[in-house]
Design an enzyme around this catalytic site. Structure first.
Site, PDB file in Angstrom:
ATOM      1  CB  THR A   1      -0.941   0.029   1.246  1.00  0.00           C
ATOM      2  OG1 THR A   1      -1.679  -1.175   1.284  1.00  0.00           O
ATOM      3  CG2 THR A   1      -1.909   1.184   1.231  1.00  0.00           C
TER       4      THR A   1
ATOM      5  NE  ARG B   1      -7.539  -8.707   1.398  1.00  0.00           N
ATOM      6  CZ  ARG B   1      -6.800  -7.639   1.655  1.00  0.00           C
ATOM      7  NH1 ARG B   1      -6.651  -6.716   0.726  1.00  0.00           N
ATOM      8  NH2 ARG B   1      -6.206  -7.491   2.809  1.00  0.00           N
TER       9      ARG B   1
ATOM     10  N   GLY C   1      -4.899  -5.803   5.850  1.00  0.00           N
ATOM     11  CA  GLY C   1      -6.212  -5.158   5.852  1.00  0.00           C
ATOM     12  C   GLY C   1      -7.231  -5.852   6.731  1.00  0.00           C
TER      13      GLY C   1
HETATM   14  N1  GLY Z   1      -3.552  -2.699   3.572  1.00  0.00           N
HETATM   15  C1  GLY Z   1      -3.964  -3.078   2.311  1.00  0.00           C
HETATM   16  C2  GLY Z   1      -4.704  -4.319   2.248  1.00  0.00           C
HETATM   17  O1  GLY Z   1      -4.657  -5.155   3.150  1.00  0.00           O
HETATM   18  O2  GLY Z   1      -5.387  -4.494   1.288  1.00  0.00           O
END
Ligand code: GLY
Length: 308
Positions: A173, A201, A226
């Site tokens: 990210t 997802r 996430g």
């Molecule tokens: N932090 C990004 C994700 O888990 O998609």
């Protein structure tokens, strides 16, 4: 004070990366975002410009560098939030736009909604004439083949993709937060998600409060696994602490401490900016390259290549 821009390139293990390349990518993104602030752009312009620069680098897990899912395809999440109006825009599981953060901004500016997902969001990107993503690069395809071999040579299954990502030296990210001379704040985030994720997802970067948040007191952008960030509402937690009077560094540390107490180490990081212009990056991973630049000055700081 003419404004501050803070960026990060993702929390993770950051093994086997060329630090020089990443630093250059960060300096380019900081310069592009600060130029925007200095030439009278809004804070939203600044965070979107900086995030687009990171998406276009091709070496980070967002935009052109997005990691592949289990089938070798890419799908991306992104979000933006304007702290002054309290409005957000986000997209989830999109494949069309080269710059998902730009599409998230269009959701904020052109619709009554906060989050658009999947093929309908892709259709909007095409209708708006946004630049199209060229698909996984040769570098990403090669990585997919390598990772897939490793994934299925041991006991890993698709349920183990997060564990596997950690073993392989993942990073995750990109994001930016900014404050302008009038005290307005904004946040932007963009990601390719987790490597070998299950198709469909969606991670925290599409969810206001989890992957990003901004109000009149502060702005935060999170990075990491996430599935854990969505549960701790990490960005909202950090901005709430700033709203209660904590400085950015304390708010960032406390939010990460809380997150770690729930989900353990190697799960998350975040950048926080408060309305006084204090910036901080905190993480419980091996590294999280982050940095800031101040508009109208030459001051640029880059940090986060080592364990905190
Ligand atoms: N932090 C990004 C994700 O888990 O998609």
């Amino acid at each position: 004070m003419k404004g501050v821009l803070v960026i990060h390139c993702g929390a993770g293990t950051w093994r086997n990366v060329d630090e020089g390349t990443i630093k250059k990518v960060m300096l380019d993104a900081l310069r592009r975002g600060v130029n925007s602030l200095e030439s009278g752009g809004s804070v939203l312009d600044a965070v979107v410009e900086a995030t687009m620069s990171l998406e276009d680098s091709g070496v980070l897990n967002a935009g052109l560098g997005s990691v592949p899912d289990l089938r070798g395809n890419i799908s991306m999440d992104a979000g933006v939030m304007d702290g002054w109006s309290g409005r957000a825009g986000a997209v989830a599981a999109v494949t069309y736009p080269k710059n998902p953060v730009l599409l998230a901004r269009k959701v904020l500016e052109l619709t009554d909604h906060v989050l658009l997902a999947g093929s309908a969001a892709d259709e909007l990107a095409a209708k708006l004439g946004l630049p199209k993503h060229p698909g996984p690069s040769e570098r990403v395809k090669k990585r997919y083949e390598e990772v897939l071999k490793k994934a299925f040579s041991g006991d890993a299954t698709f349920r183990k993709s997060l564990e596997l990502a950690q073993k392989l030296g993942y990073f995750d990210t990109v994001g930016a937060v900014a404050l302008d001379g009038e005290g307005r704040l904004a946040a932007a985030v963009s990601t390719g998600g987790v490597i070998l994720k299950f198709p469909g997802r969606v991670g925290d970067s599409a969810i206001p409060g989890a992957g990003f948040f901004a109000n009149k007191y502060g702005a935060a952008v999170a990075t990491g696994i996430g599935e854990t960030i969505m549960m701790s509402m990490l960005s909202l937690r950090a901005v709430s602490l700033v709203s209660e009077g904590f400085l950015a560094d304390t708010a960032a540390r406390l939010a990460i401490q809380y997150h770690t107490s729930l989900y353990g180490r190697d799960t998350a990081g975040l950048i926080v900016l408060d309305y006084r212009g204090n910036a901080y990056g905190a993480y419980n991973t091996q590294a999280m390259p982050w940095g800031y630049a101040k508009a109208g000055t030459e001051e640029v700081v880059i940090s986060g290549f080592k364990k905190s």
